[in-house]
Design a protein around this motif. Sequence first.
Motif, PDB file in Angstrom:
ATOM      1  N   LYS A 165      -7.996  13.832   0.434  1.00 34.91           N
ATOM      2  CA  LYS A 165      -9.122  13.571   0.651  1.00 34.91           C
ATOM      3  C   LYS A 165      -9.458  11.903   0.893  1.00 34.91           C
ATOM      4  N   LEU A 166      -8.906  11.191   0.184  1.00 37.48           N
ATOM      5  CA  LEU A 166      -9.113   9.892   0.535  1.00 37.48           C
ATOM      6  C   LEU A 166      -8.375   9.333   1.874  1.00 37.48           C
ATOM      7  N   LEU A 167      -7.483   9.925   2.200  1.00 35.30           N
ATOM      8  CA  LEU A 167      -6.896   9.695   3.397  1.00 35.30           C
ATOM      9  C   LEU A 167      -7.708   9.927   4.550  1.00 35.30           C
ATOM     10  N   GLU A 168      -8.759  10.816   4.364  1.00 32.57           N
ATOM     11  CA  GLU A 168      -9.523  11.383   5.455  1.00 32.57           C
ATOM     12  C   GLU A 168     -10.882  10.164   5.664  1.00 32.57           C
ATOM     13  N   SER A 169     -10.941   9.197   4.789  1.00 33.71           N
ATOM     14  CA  SER A 169     -11.918   8.403   4.596  1.00 33.71           C
ATOM     15  C   SER A 169     -11.765   7.178   5.966  1.00 33.71           C
ATOM     16  N   GLU A 170     -12.381   7.004   7.015  1.00 34.31           N
ATOM     17  CA  GLU A 170     -12.423   5.892   7.793  1.00 34.31           C
ATOM     18  C   GLU A 170     -12.774   4.474   7.363  1.00 34.31           C
ATOM     19  N   THR A 171     -13.696   4.725   6.252  1.00 28.64           N
ATOM     20  CA  THR A 171     -14.011   3.330   5.727  1.00 28.64           C
ATOM     21  C   THR A 171     -12.588   2.747   4.913  1.00 28.64           C
ATOM     22  N   LEU A 172     -12.051   3.629   4.010  1.00 30.18           N
ATOM     23  CA  LEU A 172     -10.803   2.926   3.520  1.00 30.18           C
ATOM     24  C   LEU A 172      -9.780   2.817   4.521  1.00 30.18           C
ATOM     25  N   ARG A 173      -9.529   3.534   5.507  1.00 30.27           N
ATOM     26  CA  ARG A 173      -8.469   3.201   6.492  1.00 30.27           C
ATOM     27  C   ARG A 173      -8.814   1.801   7.071  1.00 30.27           C
ATOM     28  N   VAL A 174     -10.057   1.561   7.437  1.00 29.30           N
ATOM     29  CA  VAL A 174     -10.347   0.057   7.911  1.00 29.30           C
ATOM     30  C   VAL A 174     -10.179  -0.910   6.900  1.00 29.30           C
ATOM     31  N   GLN A 175     -10.559  -0.785   5.638  1.00 26.64           N
ATOM     32  CA  GLN A 175     -10.379  -1.745   4.613  1.00 26.64           C
ATOM     33  C   GLN A 175      -8.778  -1.982   4.287  1.00 26.64           C
ATOM     34  N   ALA A 176      -7.929  -0.794   4.274  1.00 17.14           N
ATOM     35  CA  ALA A 176      -6.509  -0.929   4.033  1.00 17.14           C
ATOM     36  C   ALA A 176      -5.863  -1.863   5.206  1.00 17.14           C
ATOM     37  N   ARG A 177      -6.455  -1.784   6.555  1.00 18.07           N
ATOM     38  CA  ARG A 177      -5.950  -2.336   7.412  1.00 18.07           C
ATOM     39  C   ARG A 177      -6.247  -3.884   7.419  1.00 18.07           C
ATOM     40  N   ASN A 178      -7.448  -4.273   6.911  1.00 17.05           N
ATOM     41  CA  ASN A 178      -7.740  -5.686   6.999  1.00 17.05           C
ATOM     42  C   ASN A 178      -7.626  -6.269   5.622  1.00 17.05           C
ATOM     43  N   ASN A 179      -7.158  -5.873   4.571  1.00 20.72           N
ATOM     44  CA  ASN A 179      -7.150  -6.471   3.497  1.00 20.72           C
ATOM     45  C   ASN A 179      -5.901  -6.144   2.604  1.00 20.72           C
ATOM     46  N   SER A 180      -5.455  -7.130   1.809  1.00 28.42           N
ATOM     47  CA  SER A 180      -4.154  -7.143   1.013  1.00 28.42           C
ATOM     48  C   SER A 180      -4.332  -5.871  -0.045  1.00 28.42           C
ATOM     49  N   LYS A 181      -3.302  -5.264  -0.581  1.00 30.87           N
ATOM     50  CA  LYS A 181      -3.168  -4.440  -1.690  1.00 30.87           C
ATOM     51  C   LYS A 181      -3.892  -4.795  -2.695  1.00 30.87           C
ATOM     52  N   ALA A 182      -4.101  -5.960  -3.189  1.00 29.32           N
ATOM     53  CA  ALA A 182      -4.708  -6.378  -4.385  1.00 29.32           C
ATOM     54  C   ALA A 182      -6.378  -6.316  -4.087  1.00 29.32           C
ATOM     55  N   GLN A 183      -6.748  -6.943  -2.851  1.00 22.90           N
ATOM     56  CA  GLN A 183      -8.030  -6.849  -2.485  1.00 22.90           C
ATOM     57  C   GLN A 183      -8.542  -5.421  -2.525  1.00 22.90           C
ATOM     58  N   PHE A 184      -7.617  -4.662  -1.777  1.00 21.07           N
ATOM     59  CA  PHE A 184      -8.248  -3.029  -1.556  1.00 21.07           C
ATOM     60  C   PHE A 184      -8.443  -2.519  -2.956  1.00 21.07           C
ATOM     61  N   GLY A 185      -7.459  -2.680  -3.930  1.00 18.56           N
ATOM     62  CA  GLY A 185      -7.772  -2.221  -4.976  1.00 18.56           C
ATOM     63  C   GLY A 185      -9.226  -2.177  -5.913  1.00 18.56           C
ATOM     64  N   THR A 186      -9.763  -3.453  -5.508  1.00 20.24           N
ATOM     65  CA  THR A 186     -10.955  -3.910  -6.410  1.00 20.24           C
ATOM     66  C   THR A 186     -12.178  -3.543  -5.276  1.00 20.24           C
TER      67      THR A 186
END
Length: 714
Positions: free
Chosen positions: A637-658
């Motif tokens: 379900k999370l993989l369907e989120s466009e918002t999360l895809r954009v954030q994963a593309r533009n942030n480090s893993k640590a930044q994405f985790g917060t």
Amino acid sequence: MADLHDDADAKIFSSVIVVSDRNVIDAQLQDALFAFERTKGVVATITTDSGSKSTALADALDAGKKVIVCTMQTFPFALEAVRERAATQGKRFAVIADEAHSSQAGETAAKLKAVLSPEELAELGDGGEYGIEDQLAATMTARAAKDGVTYVAFTATPKTKTVELFGRRPRPDEPAGETNKPAPFHVYSMRQAIEEGFILDVLRNYTPYKLAFRLANGGEEFDEREVEKSAAMKGIMRWVRLHPYNIAQKVQIVVEHFRENVAPLLEGKAKAMVVLASRLEAVRWQLAIDRYIKSQGYRMCTLVAFSGDIADPEGEGEPLTETSARLNPTLKGRDIREAFTDDDAKILLVANKFQTGFDQPLLCGMYVDRRLAGIQAVQTLSRLNRAHPGKDTTYVLDFVNSSEEVLQAFRTYYETAKISAETNPDLIFDLRAKLDASGHYDTFEVERLVKVELDPHATQGQLISALEPVAQRLLVLYKQAYARMLEAQARNDKTATDDARDEVNALLLFKGDMQAFVRMYTFLSQIFDYGSTDIEKRFLFYKRLIPLLEFGRERDGVDLSGVRLTHHTLKDEGKRTLDVGGDRPALPPIGGVGTGSVQDKQKALLAEIIAKVNDLFEGELTDDDQLIYVNNVLKGKLLESETLRVQARNNSKAQFGTSPNLDNELVNAIMDALVAHEKMSSQALNSAKVRQGLKDILLGPGQLYEALRDKNPS
């Protein structure tokens, strides 16, 4: 012993050699001898720093030093020197073995491997250690009565061969029998030491855990290729042990148990050890523990100890050693033992190291994630038994072994170790007959090698010429049989494959039988006078031939790339006190040597083996134990989120985790899954801690971040 005299008031021993296990003489041993040395000046210490070891030893012996202390590394020089003087000057010496461990260093390593069992050799290959008993057995080539040397070994956990080699029969002039078996000349038992307060009972707080899991094939059909059942089972269990989720769950149990139960002991100075099965597991565990400690904000650090090097499990650089800054940044040139005395150094992870001969009185907890059987269980858990002011409690958490097996092992050594019967010396004759019947050599070839071996003027070239025809013949046979097996496998010709495999296995068995002969003869010839030159000749022949047969290292791998871990749980089976009282099992004699034969190894489809493993380890699994809830439902379900895809593309893993969006989307995914997984979803919605745990799994083993980035266009 240095001052013993006989009835005629003559000194019994010219000198006493004390063998310690450390490159640097053990500090405790130095302290014990200090008063003696100070008042009488009769103690000499020989180390690798003493310049010429042979010269230093000769000077000490000729000066009549009563006590000479040396390390295991210098012991071969000491033994050679005392034997020479015993033979030429009629002197007698005593050798005292200080019980402990040693690493794989020194010139006795090759001799040592000749007397170790296949299991001990395998452990040695993964950075394991050997005991001083083994080194003495490897170095002694004649009984004390014959060479003027009396050997005395101190050990809490003797092996069968130790009792037979060093023990004394009640009636030495009579043959061995049921009422005349070798036994220790003196015993200070584990029971007595515990009752007198010198050591602790480490089985008072023993907690076994039961692992349950289920595997699946990830939606893919396993191919129909049959695999060797034993190899597949071992591969699967190793895959489960190394699975990030399995390690993560155990790490959390270990750290939280340590903080709650062990850390408060000894005014906050208590430490713990984690015992693991391999170097790779030790490294992965340490990296996982350090990540967990950092994520929780705990103030403590870990150390990992292993021999040799191991490939970086995260593929980020050069092979790792225990001195690598990435693993043990606090070492700073120090030994692991010294670094572990730091206040913040709380947990030491070990793989085939420090399980024997490691004295750290502050150790109060042990976490075991490897198979321990017999003597190894006693030696390993006994790292906890060292007394210390205020120390009255120890804890053992065991993820692998059963309490019944551990208890049985301790009962063997609780009072005194006894052997059930002496080893049958005729094993050597049976094994010689089997090897002779193989047809891989003849008497002429044995005699040719022995003639060169015993010729003091023979050259290396002559030795090679004597062995090469036999070795080359065997190497060619193996190479041809192995090639035929691979070709038959490629043609899917089962009959031809089995025939070729039988030839390969027969040659491997022949090599193994020669190794067994060398091990047994090296040991038994110290106890029994065979009086047979034919046996001695074969010993020399096999010993020279074995190193030239470099085959048998090939392994048929099992492809586990399609396997998925879907369920996993660790069940605390309850803290218990194991009562060591009761019937005491005896040590069995050495047997079964060279009795192997070529047999058809059990084959099965990998899918069937997976199903069998699931049956064995499934336990009482429920939906709460499903990794599929995290990996498939929530992650999908999370993989369907466009918002999360954009954030994963533009942030480090640590930044994405917060990211707050990640928390919101996770809640939405949990709510969407409520109908299908009501129990787990309800728990997650009602607990921020559960949601944080789910997020940690998704970002860790679940690899959500990487999957989101993969969904983005490159």
